[in-house]
Scaffold this active site. Structure first.
Site, PDB file in Angstrom:
ATOM      1  CE1 TYR A 199     -81.805 -11.576  48.614  1.00  0.00           C
ATOM      2  CE2 TYR A 199     -83.521 -12.680  49.845  1.00  0.00           C
ATOM      3  CZ  TYR A 199     -83.086 -12.046  48.693  1.00  0.00           C
ATOM      4  OH  TYR A 199     -83.950 -11.877  47.640  1.00  0.00           O
ATOM      5  CE  LYS A 220     -78.412 -16.874  34.349  1.00  0.00           C
ATOM      6  NZ  LYS A 220     -79.347 -16.880  33.218  1.00  0.00           N
ATOM      7  CG  ASP A 272     -82.686 -17.455  32.567  1.00  0.00           C
ATOM      8  OD1 ASP A 272     -82.516 -18.577  33.094  1.00  0.00           O
ATOM      9  OD2 ASP A 272     -81.929 -17.020  31.680  1.00  0.00           O
ATOM     10  CG  ASP A 282     -87.360 -12.980  48.277  1.00  0.00           C
ATOM     11  OD1 ASP A 282     -88.565 -13.003  48.557  1.00  0.00           O
ATOM     12  OD2 ASP A 282     -86.633 -11.987  48.492  1.00  0.00           O
ATOM     13  CG  ASP A 331     -93.348 -12.722  46.617  1.00  0.00           C
ATOM     14  OD1 ASP A 331     -93.622 -13.511  47.545  1.00  0.00           O
ATOM     15  OD2 ASP A 331     -93.095 -11.523  46.799  1.00  0.00           O
TER      16      ASP A 331
END
Ligand code: NAD
Length: 360
Positions: free
Chosen positions: A146, A195, A227, A251, A255
């Site tokens: 980001y 990852k 994942d 992020d 959630d």
């Protein structure tokens, strides 16, 4: 202990829920012999109305000079408010980004806890919920994808967009240190999510996290691919204590973790910088649809105040007192409308605050 707290009630239900959190803090101060002094500043739509900008330099300065910040929420009805008829950097939420950046809040902590009393709101099956879950998602907040360089270009008539994901070892180390510190106050387990089978930034992440882990021999460290983590959160949420991860993965995962608790009005959060300074706020927004009606659930904000006591002031006993007061009120069957179920006693924002404060 004497603490200077900047409060930012903000917009919508913000002033109502911050008022209840301060009521609970005042009771803690009285019972445990502390002094909490508040300075209220404007941010968001109310600051636009008063000063034409969502965050003034003076408000940021006041926050910087305080010991911690307690925030309600900012923003209005996006489709229906004049606050949004201006450039994005002048809208209410721009104040939020500016204060996070201005205070260098790089570590975002979001607990996801399932209250037994609210288990019916959890979208997972009973056999998956088991004994419940109690985890903290620790997300890096000021680096990664980001904040990397980005551009869009046209090459041979084809549009191409590029975003870059960069982390340096210092950025990884400081968030890892925070995560292990928090694990030491909990069940002493860290699952670091990356990852590393694909990304260089993840391989560096893993290496630095392993170095930091050497300073915390009591904490058990495991690595998990992102994942797999997304699957494990809905298959076996009880296995997680502290989940440490980078900005974008955090992020998404935070959630997901908050959704499985089933009740947005219950979830606190903290954003910390290098020192013990932090900004504490509920995970939900300003809920303009119910503002001013004594309908808002103040518990997420009350629990954010408990996080402030624990992480910025090292007042663990007092934070425990708030958390168990919330637990007692739920066990006794009191509910705000958002978490109401059959057979429970419906109360408003103010009464919920009173009930919690009385049980400190
Ligand atoms: P929201 O979280 O404000 O509301 C979503 C739904 O949840 C609404 O139905 C609302 O009534 C309900 N809700 C939220 N908090 C509640 C509480 N404590 N008690 C009972 N019910 C509650 O999200 P939204 O509607 O998408 O956004 C509204 C405004 O809030 C927008 O302007 C948005 O930009 C802003 N926002 C601010 C923050 C922040 O300040 N950190 C975060 C998210 C959204």
């Amino acid at each position: 202990m004497e603490c200077r707290i900047v409060t930012i009630p903000g917009d919508g239900i913000g002033p109502e829920i911050v008022r209840e959190a301060c009521k609970v803090l005042d009771k803690v101060a009285q019972v445990y012999g502390h002094s909490f002094r508040y300075q209220e500043v404007l941010m968001g739509g109310c600051s636009i109305d008063a000063y034409g900008v969502p965050l003034t330099e003076e408000a940021l300065k006041a926050a910087r000079e305080s010991d911690a910040v307690l925030l309600g929420a900012v923003g209005g009805d996006v489709g229906n408010s004049r606050w949004y008829d201006v450039a994005p950097n002048l809208r209410p939420e721009a104040g939020l980004l500016a204060i996070r950046k201005g205070l260098n809040l790089f570590a975002n902590i979001r607990p996801a806890y399932l209250y037994r009393e609210l288990a019916e709101a959890c979208p997972l099956k009973k056999e998956i919920i088991g004994e419940g879950f109690d985890m903290v998602i620790m997300r890096e907040l000021t680096g990664g994808l980001y904040f990397g360089e980005r551009h869009t270009e046209e090459a041979g008539g084809v549009l191409q967009a590029t975003d870059t994901l960069t982390y340096n070892e210092n950025e990884i180390r400081r968030i890892a240190v925070k995560a292990f510190g928090i694990a030491m106050k909990r069940r002493k387990s860290v699952i670091s999510v990356d990852k590393a089978n694909v990304l260089d930034s993840s391989r560096l992440w893993r290496k630095v996290v392993e170095e930091v882990a050497k300073d915390y021999p009591e904490v058990k460290l495991e690595h998990m691919l992102v994942d797999n983590c997304a699957m494990q959160l809905v298959m076996n949420p009880g296995q997680f204590d502290v989940v440490l991860t980078e900005n974008m993965f955090g992020d998404i995962l935070s959630d997901e973790a908050s959704m499985i608790t089933g009740s947005i009005g219950m979830l606190p959060s903290a954003s910390l910088n290098e020192s013990r300074f932090g900004m504490y706020e509920p995970s939900h927004g300003s809920a303009p649809d119910i503002a001013g009606k004594d309908l808002a659930n103040p518990i997420a904000t009350v629990l954010s105040a408990a996080m402030m006591l624990r992480y910025s002031f090292d007042l663990d006993k007092e934070a425990d007192a708030i958390e168990s007061a919330v637990q007692k009120v739920l066990t006794e069957g009191y509910r705000t409308p958002d978490i109401m179920s059959e057979g429970c006693k419906k109360v408003g924002t103010i009464q919920m605050g009173n009930l919690i404060a009385e049980r400190i």
